[in-house]
Design a protein around this motif. Sequence first.
Motif, PDB file in Angstrom:
ATOM      1  N   UNK A  15       0.836  -1.203   0.000  1.00 59.12           N
ATOM      2  CA  UNK A  15       0.000   0.000   0.000  1.00 59.12           C
ATOM      3  C   UNK A  15       0.872   1.255   0.000  1.00 59.12           C
ATOM      4  N   UNK A  16       1.952   1.241   0.776  1.00 60.17           N
ATOM      5  CA  UNK A  16       2.869   2.383   0.835  1.00 60.17           C
ATOM      6  C   UNK A  16       3.488   2.659  -0.530  1.00 60.17           C
ATOM      7  N   UNK A  17       3.838   1.599  -1.258  1.00 54.92           N
ATOM      8  CA  UNK A  17       4.436   1.756  -2.588  1.00 54.92           C
ATOM      9  C   UNK A  17       3.489   2.497  -3.520  1.00 54.92           C
ATOM     10  N   UNK A  18       2.219   2.093  -3.518  1.00 56.87           N
ATOM     11  CA  UNK A  18       1.215   2.727  -4.388  1.00 56.87           C
ATOM     12  C   UNK A  18       0.962   4.168  -3.957  1.00 56.87           C
ATOM     13  N   UNK A  19       0.824   4.388  -2.641  1.00 53.43           N
ATOM     14  CA  UNK A  19       0.522   5.734  -2.146  1.00 53.43           C
ATOM     15  C   UNK A  19       1.649   6.710  -2.449  1.00 53.43           C
ATOM     16  N   UNK A  20       2.885   6.261  -2.288  1.00 54.36           N
ATOM     17  CA  UNK A  20       4.026   7.136  -2.574  1.00 54.36           C
ATOM     18  C   UNK A  20       4.104   7.465  -4.056  1.00 54.36           C
ATOM     19  N   UNK A  21       3.891   6.461  -4.886  1.00 50.97           N
ATOM     20  CA  UNK A  21       4.020   6.703  -6.326  1.00 50.97           C
ATOM     21  C   UNK A  21       2.924   7.629  -6.846  1.00 50.97           C
ATOM     22  N   UNK A  22       1.730   7.472  -6.350  1.00 53.21           N
ATOM     23  CA  UNK A  22       0.596   8.254  -6.866  1.00 53.21           C
ATOM     24  C   UNK A  22       0.406   9.601  -6.169  1.00 53.21           C
ATOM     25  N   UNK A  23       1.289   9.933  -5.232  1.00 49.99           N
ATOM     26  CA  UNK A  23       1.177  11.211  -4.539  1.00 49.99           C
ATOM     27  C   UNK A  23       1.925  12.289  -5.337  1.00 49.99           C
TER      28      UNK A  23
END
Length: 318
Positions: A15-23
């Motif tokens: 989840x952290x990977x997706x949130x960081x990339x899409x921020x």
Amino acid sequence: MIKGKLLEKSKEAFVMAIEIYNKPTIKYRVEGFSFFICNAWELMLKAYMIKKFGEKSIYYKDNPNRTITLENCIKKIFTNEKAPLRLNIEKIIDLRNTSTHFVTEEYEMVYIPLFQACLFNFIEKMQEFHNIDMTEVVPQNFLTLAVSMKSLNESEIRAKYPEEIVAKLIATNESLSSMVEENNHGFAIKIEHHHYITKDKHKATSFVHIDKDAKIGVKIIKELKDPNDTHKYTTKACIKEINKRLKREDIDIEVNKYHFTLFCKYYEIKENAKLCYVHKIHAQPTYSYSMQTTDFIFEEIKKDPENIIQNIKSKAKK
């Protein structure tokens, strides 16, 4: 239980990977994504090794207090060195290991096809190895990474960075581009933009004017599209992909060749150029299909999995 803790941390790292990339406010999201997605894979694979080989398998034999690296996990579980999934993870590990020395925003344009494939591979293996549906953790519509519309421009990066970084970036781009062409969607998800001309404005998402002499307008051109790129799936590959998605959604139905043929006949898939390409080289034509075919059949089954096959049979007889 250690296996359960590893899986919980793995889900959080994913989840952290997706949130960081899409921020949008984070500039160096490529490095952040590579770190957390590798962490997610490592924890998930170690949980699988404990399940399959026992708890001692995740520790070095000569140092029982230290767990093995992600690279070692991959070699033990994915033994085929040429498997697209393994190549994908190994390339992202390389990025994670070297990104502290070559921090550039342009890496995003090079790695995004690999990142998207990596997410889908993780979801598939989490389901296969641990029977965990990641779409219950992250909704399906959030699993697509934000894509930069800008392409890699060699002149721009030469003006922007030292020669060492420029050489590394260009070499990486060339190497990965050739690997994308050689491997399937397990290694990389191609990012393609298609433009079509239509007179119906309601079907358009953007507008242009046509002027052969204008700098801002567009010129009508004819483009030959390679069916090996647009329609690269055989009947067998389509059936495999559809069943994979059905299993992921916990839909209790397995599509076979007979069912696939039913769908093709009832929905006239072979007559639809977007869905099917007819190869007429030999006396007996052969067919290949686009990804939209698997999307379409999957969505139709999903609407009524219990009755769809029987309904198509009944309607086809009339």
